[in-house]
Design a protein around this motif. Structure first.
Motif, PDB file in Angstrom:
ATOM      1  N   ASN A  43       0.932  -0.930   0.004  1.00  0.00           N
ATOM      2  CA  ASN A  43       0.048   0.176  -0.294  1.00  0.00           C
ATOM      3  C   ASN A  43       1.276   1.515  -0.101  1.00  0.00           C
ATOM      4  O   ASN A  43       0.735   2.217  -0.391  1.00  0.00           O
ATOM      5  N   LYS A  44       1.995   0.966   0.477  1.00  0.00           N
ATOM      6  CA  LYS A  44       2.774   2.163   1.304  1.00  0.00           C
ATOM      7  C   LYS A  44       3.638   3.081  -0.681  1.00  0.00           C
ATOM      8  O   LYS A  44       3.678   3.642  -0.783  1.00  0.00           O
ATOM      9  N   ALA A  45       4.458   1.355  -1.086  1.00  0.00           N
ATOM     10  CA  ALA A  45       4.427   1.563  -2.743  1.00  0.00           C
ATOM     11  C   ALA A  45       3.180   2.346  -3.763  1.00  0.00           C
ATOM     12  O   ALA A  45       3.691   3.285  -4.608  1.00  0.00           O
ATOM     13  N   ALA A  46       1.804   1.622  -3.240  1.00  0.00           N
ATOM     14  CA  ALA A  46       1.074   2.401  -4.944  1.00  0.00           C
ATOM     15  C   ALA A  46       0.913   3.824  -4.329  1.00  0.00           C
ATOM     16  O   ALA A  46       0.764   4.481  -4.971  1.00  0.00           O
ATOM     17  N   ARG A  47       1.071   3.936  -2.785  1.00  0.00           N
ATOM     18  CA  ARG A  47       0.744   5.680  -2.256  1.00  0.00           C
ATOM     19  C   ARG A  47       2.575   6.292  -2.798  1.00  0.00           C
ATOM     20  O   ARG A  47       2.286   7.722  -3.645  1.00  0.00           O
ATOM     21  N   ASP A  48       2.755   6.077  -2.547  1.00  0.00           N
ATOM     22  CA  ASP A  48       4.835   6.303  -3.066  1.00  0.00           C
ATOM     23  C   ASP A  48       4.758   6.490  -4.639  1.00  0.00           C
ATOM     24  O   ASP A  48       5.859   7.700  -5.068  1.00  0.00           O
ATOM     25  N   LEU A  49       4.792   5.264  -4.979  1.00  0.00           N
ATOM     26  CA  LEU A  49       5.305   5.437  -6.812  1.00  0.00           C
ATOM     27  C   LEU A  49       4.195   4.921  -7.391  1.00  0.00           C
ATOM     28  O   LEU A  49       4.358   5.120  -8.883  1.00  0.00           O
ATOM     29  N   GLY A  50       3.056   4.584  -7.372  1.00  0.00           N
ATOM     30  CA  GLY A  50       2.258   4.623  -8.509  1.00  0.00           C
ATOM     31  C   GLY A  50       1.445   3.049  -8.033  1.00  0.00           C
ATOM     32  O   GLY A  50       2.153   2.251  -7.100  1.00  0.00           O
ATOM     33  N   PRO A  51       0.467   2.744  -8.411  1.00  0.00           N
ATOM     34  CA  PRO A  51      -0.153   1.007  -8.366  1.00  0.00           C
ATOM     35  C   PRO A  51       0.512   0.361  -8.492  1.00  0.00           C
ATOM     36  O   PRO A  51       1.260   0.186  -9.706  1.00  0.00           O
ATOM     37  N   VAL A  52       0.690  -0.780  -7.846  1.00  0.00           N
ATOM     38  CA  VAL A  52       0.938  -1.711  -8.062  1.00  0.00           C
ATOM     39  C   VAL A  52      -0.033  -2.828  -8.303  1.00  0.00           C
ATOM     40  O   VAL A  52      -0.748  -2.973  -8.321  1.00  0.00           O
ATOM     41  N   GLU A  53       1.673  -3.146  -8.725  1.00  0.00           N
ATOM     42  CA  GLU A  53       1.001  -4.231 -10.818  1.00  0.00           C
ATOM     43  C   GLU A  53       1.185  -6.087 -10.605  1.00  0.00           C
ATOM     44  O   GLU A  53       3.090  -5.281 -10.375  1.00  0.00           O
ATOM     45  N   PHE A  54       0.965  -7.278  -9.932  1.00  0.00           N
ATOM     46  CA  PHE A  54       1.380  -7.906 -10.079  1.00  0.00           C
ATOM     47  C   PHE A  54       1.590  -9.224 -11.200  1.00  0.00           C
ATOM     48  O   PHE A  54      -0.280  -9.219 -11.539  1.00  0.00           O
ATOM     49  N   THR A  55       2.340  -9.076 -11.548  1.00  0.00           N
ATOM     50  CA  THR A  55       2.105 -10.258 -13.534  1.00  0.00           C
ATOM     51  C   THR A  55       2.382 -11.484 -13.139  1.00  0.00           C
ATOM     52  O   THR A  55       3.648 -11.707 -12.522  1.00  0.00           O
ATOM     53  N   VAL A  56       1.584 -12.182 -12.830  1.00  0.00           N
ATOM     54  CA  VAL A  56       2.321 -13.731 -12.602  1.00  0.00           C
ATOM     55  C   VAL A  56       2.763 -14.331 -13.516  1.00  0.00           C
ATOM     56  O   VAL A  56       3.827 -15.406 -13.677  1.00  0.00           O
ATOM     57  N   ASP A  57       2.665 -14.264 -14.663  1.00  0.00           N
ATOM     58  CA  ASP A  57       3.030 -15.260 -16.371  1.00  0.00           C
ATOM     59  C   ASP A  57       3.146 -14.437 -16.801  1.00  0.00           C
ATOM     60  O   ASP A  57       2.864 -13.954 -17.851  1.00  0.00           O
ATOM     61  N   ALA A  58       4.609 -13.189 -16.849  1.00  0.00           N
ATOM     62  CA  ALA A  58       5.134 -12.211 -17.731  1.00  0.00           C
ATOM     63  C   ALA A  58       5.930 -12.806 -18.866  1.00  0.00           C
ATOM     64  O   ALA A  58       6.073 -13.272 -18.807  1.00  0.00           O
ATOM     65  N   ARG A  59       5.170 -11.902 -20.441  1.00  0.00           N
ATOM     66  CA  ARG A  59       6.464 -12.505 -21.053  1.00  0.00           C
ATOM     67  C   ARG A  59       6.855 -11.842 -21.851  1.00  0.00           C
ATOM     68  O   ARG A  59       7.917 -12.167 -22.531  1.00  0.00           O
ATOM     69  N   ASP A  60       8.008 -10.752 -21.195  1.00  0.00           N
ATOM     70  CA  ASP A  60       9.051 -10.401 -20.941  1.00  0.00           C
ATOM     71  C   ASP A  60       9.405  -9.772 -19.833  1.00  0.00           C
ATOM     72  O   ASP A  60       8.811  -9.929 -18.806  1.00  0.00           O
ATOM     73  N   GLY A  61      10.597  -9.560 -20.471  1.00  0.00           N
ATOM     74  CA  GLY A  61      11.166  -9.342 -18.876  1.00  0.00           C
ATOM     75  C   GLY A  61      12.873 -10.112 -18.430  1.00  0.00           C
ATOM     76  O   GLY A  61      13.361  -9.677 -17.488  1.00  0.00           O
ATOM     77  N   LEU A  62      13.007 -11.444 -18.844  1.00  0.00           N
ATOM     78  CA  LEU A  62      14.156 -12.318 -18.414  1.00  0.00           C
ATOM     79  C   LEU A  62      15.297 -11.620 -18.361  1.00  0.00           C
ATOM     80  O   LEU A  62      16.638 -12.277 -17.087  1.00  0.00           O
ATOM     81  N   ASP A  63      15.646 -10.827 -19.433  1.00  0.00           N
ATOM     82  CA  ASP A  63      16.907 -10.442 -19.729  1.00  0.00           C
ATOM     83  C   ASP A  63      17.119  -9.032 -18.567  1.00  0.00           C
ATOM     84  O   ASP A  63      18.421  -9.483 -17.936  1.00  0.00           O
ATOM     85  N   HIS A  64      16.109  -8.677 -17.913  1.00  0.00           N
ATOM     86  CA  HIS A  64      16.444  -8.498 -17.002  1.00  0.00           C
ATOM     87  C   HIS A  64      16.637  -8.902 -15.633  1.00  0.00           C
ATOM     88  O   HIS A  64      17.433  -8.625 -14.690  1.00  0.00           O
ATOM     89  N   VAL A  65      15.797  -9.579 -15.305  1.00  0.00           N
ATOM     90  CA  VAL A  65      16.169 -10.844 -14.182  1.00  0.00           C
ATOM     91  C   VAL A  65      17.731 -11.234 -14.193  1.00  0.00           C
ATOM     92  O   VAL A  65      18.421 -10.893 -13.450  1.00  0.00           O
ATOM     93  N   ILE A  66      17.861 -11.255 -15.088  1.00  0.00           N
ATOM     94  CA  ILE A  66      19.978 -12.262 -15.395  1.00  0.00           C
ATOM     95  C   ILE A  66      20.438 -10.911 -14.986  1.00  0.00           C
ATOM     96  O   ILE A  66      21.598 -11.509 -14.079  1.00  0.00           O
ATOM     97  N   ALA A  67      20.247 -10.132 -15.422  1.00  0.00           N
ATOM     98  CA  ALA A  67      21.108  -8.725 -15.479  1.00  0.00           C
ATOM     99  C   ALA A  67      21.105  -8.228 -13.733  1.00  0.00           C
ATOM    100  O   ALA A  67      22.021  -7.867 -13.423  1.00  0.00           O
ATOM    101  N   LEU A  68      19.755  -8.039 -13.292  1.00  0.00           N
ATOM    102  CA  LEU A  68      20.059  -7.721 -11.658  1.00  0.00           C
ATOM    103  C   LEU A  68      20.751  -9.174 -11.341  1.00  0.00           C
ATOM    104  O   LEU A  68      20.865  -9.026  -9.816  1.00  0.00           O
ATOM    105  N   LYS A  69      19.997 -10.514 -11.384  1.00  0.00           N
ATOM    106  CA  LYS A  69      20.977 -11.546 -10.324  1.00  0.00           C
ATOM    107  C   LYS A  69      22.446 -10.713 -10.782  1.00  0.00           C
ATOM    108  O   LYS A  69      22.875 -11.264  -9.537  1.00  0.00           O
ATOM    109  N   ARG A  70      22.678 -11.214 -11.870  1.00  0.00           N
ATOM    110  CA  ARG A  70      24.568 -10.508 -12.010  1.00  0.00           C
ATOM    111  C   ARG A  70      24.817 -10.182 -10.891  1.00  0.00           C
ATOM    112  O   ARG A  70      25.884  -9.869 -10.470  1.00  0.00           O
TER     113      ARG A  70
END
Length: 332
Positions: free
Chosen positions: A154-181
């Motif tokens: 709720n705080k993140a929604a107030r501070d940053l914008g609506p919180v959206e959870f996507t359970v089965d995202a179809r893109d973004g794996l590049d970003h996950v690998i970069a953040l993990k590295r």
């Protein structure tokens, strides 16, 4: 006993594999599926040890072998029909293997117990019934973190914008690998994705029915993401990442809470968190499995391995262990 290249397996071989796997829920983990091994094989050859009521996919190099998927597979071991017993040394010798090392062998193989050098906890979350069911099973520490995650969402929604959870995202794996590295680099851990083979495996799994990429955004800002694999009601929590810039919102817990809420719709009843006793795993777990480290080797090699592991354990227990770790990171 036969050692068969994965690509040469027949329909009957796969039927045996699936029948054994379906006979015992301990093999519900996606790591024991032919589909996972197929994805691994496409990047690194797999050979399968096959016999009466016995299936074990391996990587073989010369006369040495490791379970298929090593070092990334968090659960390992042969699929064995009930009542089947085997002599590990004789089994390996029959297919020209002199040593087989393992680091995430699922506990409970009576015939492999003598070759186990160490056992580690692998926590899991029973998420049957979603968030309501989970919070009835987890201890107070876990319930408190889930309540905190709700407040911080709720705080993140107030501070940053609506919180959206996507359970089965179809893109973004590049970003996950970069953040993990980035995470590996900041902690001094070995970079699993420095090897392109490991990156390619994730992309193949992402394009399969096993892969599941989930994300949480607050407005345009990525808070956290996770890539894992799933099968037969089990999700393996494999590569979670979060944006350090928003660490004060506990984004990892926000993501985990959303996943627990989504679990019933995905048909997921258990989330395996993998080996280790990280704080979040201790808080989130409702139970644990045990995995083993060891090797099936000749007598002299076995003694040498045990001495080496004992020396490492003694070093870790030493009062100067933190200084040793810092020195290793400095020269890595």
């Amino acid at each position: 006993m036969r050692l068969v290249p994965f690509g040469a397996l027949t329909d009957d071989d796969f039927a045996l594999w699936r029948a054994i796997r379906d006979s015992d829920p301990r093999w519900n983990s996606p790591y024991f599926t032919p589909e996972y091994i197929a994805a691994v094989h496409n990047g690194r050859p797999v050979e399968v040890m096959l016999g009466d009521g016995f299936v074990w996919p391996l990587h073989k190099s010369g006369s040495a072998a490791k379970p298929a998927g090593s070092p990334g597979a968090d659960f390992q071991g042969p699929l064995v029909e009930p009542g089947v017993r085997f002599s590990p040394r004789s089994l390996l010798a029959s297919v020209g293997i002199r040593s087989l090392t393992f680091d995430h062998l699922l506990d409970g193989y009576q015939d492999l117990d003598p070759w186990t050098e160490e056992k580690r906890v692998s926590p899991f979350m029973d998420v049957t019934g979603g968030l309501d069911g989970y919070t009835k099973r987890v201890d107070k520490s876990g319930r408190d973190k889930m309540s905190e995650a709700r407040r911080l969402t709720n705080k993140a929604a107030r501070d940053l914008g609506p919180v959206e959870f996507t359970v089965d995202a179809r893109d973004g794996l590049d970003h996950v690998i970069a953040l993990k590295r980035e995470q590996y680099a900041s902690t001094g851990a070995r970079d699993h994705f420095a090897d392109q083979v490991n990156q390619d495996l994730l992309y193949r799994l992402f394009d399969s029915d096993l892969g599941l990429l989930s994300t949480v955004y607050a407005g345009p800002h990525l808070l956290a993401a996770h890539f894992g694999i799933r099968s037969q009601g089990v999700l393996h929590w494999w590569f979670p990442v979060f944006n350090r810039k928003y660490g004060n919102y506990s984004p990892g817990w926000i993501l985990l809470r959303e996943m627990v809420i989504a679990a019933p719709d995905l048909g997921i009843t258990r989330i395996d968190l993998g080996r280790g006793e990280d704080e979040y795993k201790r808080r989130a777990m409702t139970g644990s499995s045990t995995v083993c480290i060891g090797a099936v080797t000749s007598g002299m090699r076995t003694s040498a391995r045990r001495m080496s592991r004992a020396a490492v354990a003694a070093a870790k227990a030493s009062p100067i262990a933190p200084q040793l770790k810092a020195l290793v990171r400095k020269f890595r």
